[in-house]
Design a protein around this motif. Sequence first.
Motif, PDB file in Angstrom:
ATOM      1  N   LEU A 272      33.157  43.656  82.242  1.00  0.00           N
ATOM      2  CA  LEU A 272      33.810  42.338  81.987  1.00  0.00           C
ATOM      3  C   LEU A 272      34.599  41.710  82.979  1.00  0.00           C
ATOM      4  O   LEU A 272      35.367  42.544  83.466  1.00  0.00           O
ATOM      5  CB  LEU A 272      34.079  42.340  80.913  1.00  0.00           C
ATOM      6  CG  LEU A 272      33.557  42.316  79.235  1.00  0.00           C
ATOM      7  CD1 LEU A 272      34.453  42.564  78.196  1.00  0.00           C
ATOM      8  CD2 LEU A 272      32.694  41.019  79.255  1.00  0.00           C
ATOM      9  N   ALA A 273      34.270  40.469  83.365  1.00  0.00           N
ATOM     10  CA  ALA A 273      35.644  39.864  84.241  1.00  0.00           C
ATOM     11  C   ALA A 273      35.776  38.611  83.375  1.00  0.00           C
ATOM     12  O   ALA A 273      35.096  37.837  83.121  1.00  0.00           O
ATOM     13  CB  ALA A 273      35.162  39.388  85.581  1.00  0.00           C
ATOM     14  N   LEU A 274      37.271  38.714  82.798  1.00  0.00           N
ATOM     15  CA  LEU A 274      37.803  37.642  82.080  1.00  0.00           C
ATOM     16  C   LEU A 274      38.220  36.530  82.971  1.00  0.00           C
ATOM     17  O   LEU A 274      39.070  36.703  83.410  1.00  0.00           O
ATOM     18  CB  LEU A 274      38.776  38.185  81.229  1.00  0.00           C
ATOM     19  CG  LEU A 274      38.435  39.203  80.144  1.00  0.00           C
ATOM     20  CD1 LEU A 274      39.543  39.540  79.305  1.00  0.00           C
ATOM     21  CD2 LEU A 274      37.270  38.649  79.218  1.00  0.00           C
ATOM     22  N   ALA A 275      37.364  35.639  82.959  1.00  0.00           N
ATOM     23  CA  ALA A 275      37.725  34.394  83.960  1.00  0.00           C
ATOM     24  C   ALA A 275      38.399  33.022  83.109  1.00  0.00           C
ATOM     25  O   ALA A 275      37.905  32.726  82.347  1.00  0.00           O
ATOM     26  CB  ALA A 275      36.512  33.634  84.658  1.00  0.00           C
ATOM     27  N   PRO A 276      39.682  32.897  83.616  1.00  0.00           N
ATOM     28  CA  PRO A 276      40.162  31.706  82.859  1.00  0.00           C
ATOM     29  C   PRO A 276      39.592  30.233  82.879  1.00  0.00           C
ATOM     30  O   PRO A 276      39.163  29.955  84.043  1.00  0.00           O
ATOM     31  CB  PRO A 276      41.614  31.663  83.722  1.00  0.00           C
ATOM     32  CG  PRO A 276      42.166  33.149  84.586  1.00  0.00           C
ATOM     33  CD  PRO A 276      40.361  33.576  84.447  1.00  0.00           C
ATOM     34  N   ALA A 277      39.593  29.817  81.852  1.00  0.00           N
ATOM     35  CA  ALA A 277      38.757  28.569  81.918  1.00  0.00           C
ATOM     36  C   ALA A 277      39.118  27.765  80.522  1.00  0.00           C
ATOM     37  O   ALA A 277      39.957  28.235  79.725  1.00  0.00           O
ATOM     38  CB  ALA A 277      37.200  28.972  81.589  1.00  0.00           C
ATOM     39  N   THR A 278      38.481  26.399  80.374  1.00  0.00           N
ATOM     40  CA  THR A 278      39.015  25.758  79.401  1.00  0.00           C
ATOM     41  C   THR A 278      38.111  25.710  77.969  1.00  0.00           C
ATOM     42  O   THR A 278      38.584  25.036  77.174  1.00  0.00           O
ATOM     43  CB  THR A 278      38.880  24.093  79.636  1.00  0.00           C
ATOM     44  OG1 THR A 278      37.831  23.780  80.440  1.00  0.00           O
ATOM     45  CG2 THR A 278      39.918  24.072  81.193  1.00  0.00           C
ATOM     46  N   ARG A 279      36.960  26.496  78.252  1.00  0.00           N
ATOM     47  CA  ARG A 279      35.874  26.569  77.221  1.00  0.00           C
ATOM     48  C   ARG A 279      35.161  27.921  77.161  1.00  0.00           C
ATOM     49  O   ARG A 279      35.298  28.328  78.241  1.00  0.00           O
ATOM     50  CB  ARG A 279      35.100  25.264  77.168  1.00  0.00           C
ATOM     51  CG  ARG A 279      34.079  25.285  78.372  1.00  0.00           C
ATOM     52  CD  ARG A 279      33.368  23.957  78.320  1.00  0.00           C
ATOM     53  NE  ARG A 279      32.633  23.937  79.638  1.00  0.00           N
ATOM     54  CZ  ARG A 279      31.164  23.816  79.405  1.00  0.00           C
ATOM     55  NH1 ARG A 279      30.640  23.837  78.637  1.00  0.00           N
ATOM     56  NH2 ARG A 279      30.668  23.861  80.607  1.00  0.00           N
ATOM     57  N   PRO A 280      34.695  28.379  75.998  1.00  0.00           N
ATOM     58  CA  PRO A 280      33.880  29.392  75.942  1.00  0.00           C
ATOM     59  C   PRO A 280      32.776  29.460  76.914  1.00  0.00           C
ATOM     60  O   PRO A 280      32.296  28.229  77.451  1.00  0.00           O
ATOM     61  CB  PRO A 280      33.302  29.644  74.676  1.00  0.00           C
ATOM     62  CG  PRO A 280      34.201  28.586  73.798  1.00  0.00           C
ATOM     63  CD  PRO A 280      34.506  27.555  74.654  1.00  0.00           C
ATOM     64  N   GLY A 281      31.976  30.610  77.345  1.00  0.00           N
ATOM     65  CA  GLY A 281      30.786  30.454  77.967  1.00  0.00           C
ATOM     66  C   GLY A 281      30.715  31.749  78.944  1.00  0.00           C
ATOM     67  O   GLY A 281      31.760  32.400  79.066  1.00  0.00           O
ATOM     68  N   ILE A 282      29.578  32.033  79.328  1.00  0.00           N
ATOM     69  CA  ILE A 282      29.326  32.971  80.401  1.00  0.00           C
ATOM     70  C   ILE A 282      29.413  32.443  81.800  1.00  0.00           C
ATOM     71  O   ILE A 282      29.037  31.533  81.989  1.00  0.00           O
ATOM     72  CB  ILE A 282      27.964  33.448  80.395  1.00  0.00           C
ATOM     73  CG1 ILE A 282      27.569  34.360  78.801  1.00  0.00           C
ATOM     74  CG2 ILE A 282      27.722  34.665  81.279  1.00  0.00           C
ATOM     75  CD1 ILE A 282      26.418  34.692  78.605  1.00  0.00           C
ATOM     76  N   GLN A 283      30.500  33.009  82.456  1.00  0.00           N
ATOM     77  CA  GLN A 283      30.947  32.549  83.819  1.00  0.00           C
ATOM     78  C   GLN A 283      29.842  32.948  85.141  1.00  0.00           C
ATOM     79  O   GLN A 283      29.682  32.228  85.861  1.00  0.00           O
ATOM     80  CB  GLN A 283      32.106  33.063  84.046  1.00  0.00           C
ATOM     81  CG  GLN A 283      33.008  32.432  85.359  1.00  0.00           C
ATOM     82  CD  GLN A 283      33.115  33.265  86.471  1.00  0.00           C
ATOM     83  OE1 GLN A 283      32.733  34.575  86.367  1.00  0.00           O
ATOM     84  NE2 GLN A 283      33.166  32.825  87.813  1.00  0.00           N
ATOM     85  N   HIS A 284      29.336  34.135  84.806  1.00  0.00           N
ATOM     86  CA  HIS A 284      28.233  34.456  85.781  1.00  0.00           C
ATOM     87  C   HIS A 284      27.594  35.837  85.103  1.00  0.00           C
ATOM     88  O   HIS A 284      28.246  36.658  84.326  1.00  0.00           O
ATOM     89  CB  HIS A 284      28.673  34.873  87.171  1.00  0.00           C
ATOM     90  CG  HIS A 284      29.553  36.206  87.594  1.00  0.00           C
ATOM     91  ND1 HIS A 284      31.079  36.439  87.333  1.00  0.00           N
ATOM     92  CD2 HIS A 284      29.302  37.207  87.901  1.00  0.00           C
ATOM     93  CE1 HIS A 284      31.215  37.312  87.599  1.00  0.00           C
ATOM     94  NE2 HIS A 284      30.310  38.164  87.945  1.00  0.00           N
ATOM     95  N   VAL A 285      26.387  36.041  85.647  1.00  0.00           N
ATOM     96  CA  VAL A 285      25.687  37.194  85.310  1.00  0.00           C
ATOM     97  C   VAL A 285      25.255  38.026  86.687  1.00  0.00           C
ATOM     98  O   VAL A 285      24.873  37.599  87.553  1.00  0.00           O
ATOM     99  CB  VAL A 285      24.394  36.803  84.665  1.00  0.00           C
ATOM    100  CG1 VAL A 285      23.377  38.067  84.234  1.00  0.00           C
ATOM    101  CG2 VAL A 285      24.535  35.782  83.395  1.00  0.00           C
ATOM    102  N   ASN A 286      25.524  39.305  86.437  1.00  0.00           N
ATOM    103  CA  ASN A 286      25.520  40.110  87.832  1.00  0.00           C
ATOM    104  C   ASN A 286      24.252  41.134  87.734  1.00  0.00           C
ATOM    105  O   ASN A 286      24.144  41.624  86.476  1.00  0.00           O
ATOM    106  CB  ASN A 286      26.592  41.105  87.927  1.00  0.00           C
ATOM    107  CG  ASN A 286      26.707  42.149  88.915  1.00  0.00           C
ATOM    108  OD1 ASN A 286      26.095  43.141  88.885  1.00  0.00           O
ATOM    109  ND2 ASN A 286      27.032  41.899  90.321  1.00  0.00           N
ATOM    110  N   HIS A 287      23.584  41.345  88.591  1.00  0.00           N
ATOM    111  CA  HIS A 287      22.711  42.309  88.758  1.00  0.00           C
ATOM    112  C   HIS A 287      22.887  43.180  90.211  1.00  0.00           C
ATOM    113  O   HIS A 287      23.180  42.743  91.224  1.00  0.00           O
ATOM    114  CB  HIS A 287      21.047  41.829  89.165  1.00  0.00           C
ATOM    115  CG  HIS A 287      20.686  41.182  87.755  1.00  0.00           C
ATOM    116  ND1 HIS A 287      20.724  39.786  87.599  1.00  0.00           N
ATOM    117  CD2 HIS A 287      19.997  41.706  86.635  1.00  0.00           C
ATOM    118  CE1 HIS A 287      20.253  39.753  86.451  1.00  0.00           C
ATOM    119  NE2 HIS A 287      19.805  40.851  85.898  1.00  0.00           N
ATOM    120  N   GLN A 288      22.985  44.462  90.050  1.00  0.00           N
ATOM    121  CA  GLN A 288      23.346  45.636  91.206  1.00  0.00           C
ATOM    122  C   GLN A 288      21.929  45.397  91.826  1.00  0.00           C
ATOM    123  O   GLN A 288      20.834  45.612  91.249  1.00  0.00           O
ATOM    124  CB  GLN A 288      23.668  46.594  90.768  1.00  0.00           C
ATOM    125  CG  GLN A 288      24.976  47.031  90.124  1.00  0.00           C
ATOM    126  CD  GLN A 288      26.041  46.363  90.926  1.00  0.00           C
ATOM    127  OE1 GLN A 288      26.107  47.274  92.149  1.00  0.00           O
ATOM    128  NE2 GLN A 288      26.783  45.554  90.873  1.00  0.00           N
TER     129      GLN A 288
END
Length: 289
Positions: free
Chosen positions: A182-198
Amino acid sequence: MIELKEITYVRLGTADLESAEKFATSCLGLEVSDRSRKGVYLRSDERAHTLYYSDGNPEEQTVGFEVESEEQLQAAAATLETLGHAVHAGTAEECASRMVKAFIGFKDPTGNSIELVVRPDLSGRRYFPTRDVGITGFSHIGLNTTNPVRDERFWTQVCNARVSDRIGDLALLRVNAIHHTLALAPATRPGIQHVNHQVATNDDVLKSYYFLSEKNVPIIFGPGRHPTSGARFLYFTGPDGMTFEYSVGVDEIEDEETHRPRSFAFEPTSICMWGSKRIGAGIPMPPKN
């Protein structure tokens, strides 16, 4: 404490299911594993699915994490309810739709939709990419937080996540040996900020850079290298504005007892040590001077 094993899937609503499936297969390189009346299941590793696109509101986004047993699931539900989180136990139909034995759903303190699952289905078939992409598996997500201190406390004290590093207020959390889940990204609303594939190699990152550029997929960051995890990366925009990432070479934390989180200043060189600059939205970056 809620013992998370690993991240299992993401569920994303989309305004255009046909276009989302086309992107996921022809650009992202995922394999269609199944379909439902309202959505499509996609694979990136040995699991039956790691991404589910449903016909609906793009703001409907859910992250699934695996726990070890139904006993642990019930204990997690009790813990969450004690803390004031409303918990939904998945029905048989809902469990089937997620390809799991059992699950509970709740919202984290920011309001992100989280599901804890038991026994997610694996596939007896090898994952077969739809292009030469080199994906080795679904790895992590960026998750929005409206209060980084509060949410870090939730994931590390209510759950078993550990801080690997911080970039300003952005915490990188792991639930296993891999540098971050998990990368907890500061934001103004909920949501998935990005999706990673190795992916398997540096070449895979660079090949995708040129492939996606030729397909006019917006590249928003990279190729570059994170000084925190050591990963070489590429970020790009998918359907409904979702950010996707390929990366390779992410560090593992070898000794839990001796590891101490590092604190990086919130500045461009803390995000990319090669000097890549973000283009557009989707990745939290320091403001320009």
